[in-house]
Design an enzyme around this catalytic site. Structure first.
Site, PDB file in Angstrom:
ATOM      1  N   ASP A 115       0.823  -1.385  -0.384  1.00 14.64           N
ATOM      2  CA  ASP A 115       0.145   0.044   0.132  1.00 14.64           C
ATOM      3  C   ASP A 115       1.179   1.374   0.103  1.00 14.64           C
ATOM      4  O   ASP A 115       1.442   1.482   0.251  1.00 14.64           O
ATOM      5  CB  ASP A 115      -1.077  -0.009   1.523  1.00 14.64           C
ATOM      6  CG  ASP A 115      -1.864  -0.976   0.888  1.00 14.64           C
ATOM      7  OD1 ASP A 115      -1.903  -1.836   0.425  1.00 14.64           O
ATOM      8  OD2 ASP A 115      -2.522  -1.488   1.835  1.00 14.64           O
ATOM      9  N   ASP A 121     -15.159  -2.888  -1.988  1.00 11.18           N
ATOM     10  CA  ASP A 121     -14.753  -2.704  -0.384  1.00 11.18           C
ATOM     11  C   ASP A 121     -15.892  -2.500   0.464  1.00 11.18           C
ATOM     12  O   ASP A 121     -16.723  -1.319  -0.008  1.00 11.18           O
ATOM     13  CB  ASP A 121     -13.755  -1.332  -0.454  1.00 11.18           C
ATOM     14  CG  ASP A 121     -12.501  -1.834  -0.805  1.00 11.18           C
ATOM     15  OD1 ASP A 121     -11.863  -2.349  -1.026  1.00 11.18           O
ATOM     16  OD2 ASP A 121     -11.934  -0.954  -1.230  1.00 11.18           O
TER      17      ASP A 121
END
Length: 245
Positions: free
Chosen positions: A8, A129
């Site tokens: 990330d 998500d």
């Protein structure tokens, strides 16, 4: 069954967030390309990368770091975060990405996702998500009224390569993957599903290796790999055994 190590990117560094909160970021490596190369040398087959700044900004922010990763490794890389146009998708695929992950645009403009999947077969994934079963967008900053399964079903038959399903309530806190919701999604659609958010320990890897989880394409691991809760060699060996069983 693929175990995807996660990188990330925030401000050019390799970080992990807690519960999707940009203010709760832990820096694990300030050289993402070196981290990617380390994962490749450990034997991983595929790398998962997210441009966190890009997810909030709606455009690529950590492009230089992603390009450095692509130059450093030979294994396939998938990227999500801020990719919201056909031109943007085409540009990234031309630079060497194996596939792009479309999240917010999958909610805002599903027709674009279907067109991308048609233009670039096998190279477009959808990132879903969720908070409390509802789809979150804009880098998880907003929650829609759309359910995870309803969104996933919009792309049945469109040629989408995979769905990456993340339970935000478990992401970055080592709480374990939300197995019931992940399996429910995988059984509700024909598109391959990748589990994400909360992979915490070797127990989760052993769960993944069980026959009933063969319906999944794989799972993504971040924090647990970085802090040693998951031993990469043992995890990869377990999954390889399950694959050949």
């Amino acid at each position: 069954m693929i175990l995807f190590p996660a990188i990330d990117l925030k401000d050019g560094q390799c970080v992990r967030l807690k519960l999707g909160d940009m203010a709760q970021a832990t820096v694990f490596n300030d050289d993402p390309a070196a981290q990617a190369l380390s994962f490749e040398r450990q034997g991983f087959e595929y790398l998962h990368v997210v441009d966190l700044n890009g997810a909030f900004a709606g455009e690529s922010v950590n492009g230089a770091a992603v390009e450095a990763i692509l130059e450093a490794v030979t294994f396939p890389v998938q990227l999500g975060g801020g990719i919201r146009s056909i031109a943007h998708i085409e540009s990234w695929l031309a630079k060497g990405l194996s596939r792009v992950i479309l999240g917010t645009v999958a909610v805002r403009d599903p027709a674009l996702v279907k067109e991308a999947a048609r233009l670039f077969p096998g190279r477009v994934a959808v990132g879903i998500d969720a908070k409390g079963g509802k789809v979150a967008v804009e880098g998880w900053a907003e929650t829609s009224e759309l359910s995870v399964i309803d969104l996933a079903r919009r792309f049945e038959g469109a040629g989408v390569a995979a769905i990456i399903y993340t339970d935000i309530d478990r992401d970055g806190v080592l709480a374990g993957i939300n197995w019931p919701a992940t399996l429910e999604l995988a059984k509700a659609v024909s598109i391959p599903v990748i589990a994400s958010g909360g992979l915490a320990s070797m127990d989760d890897i052993r769960t993944l290796a069980r026959p009933e989880y063969a319906v999944l394409e794989g799972a993504i691991s971040g924090r647990a790999l970085y802090d040693g809760r998951i031993d990469s060699r043992e995890a990869l060996a377990l999954l390889e055994q399950a694959r050949s069983a």
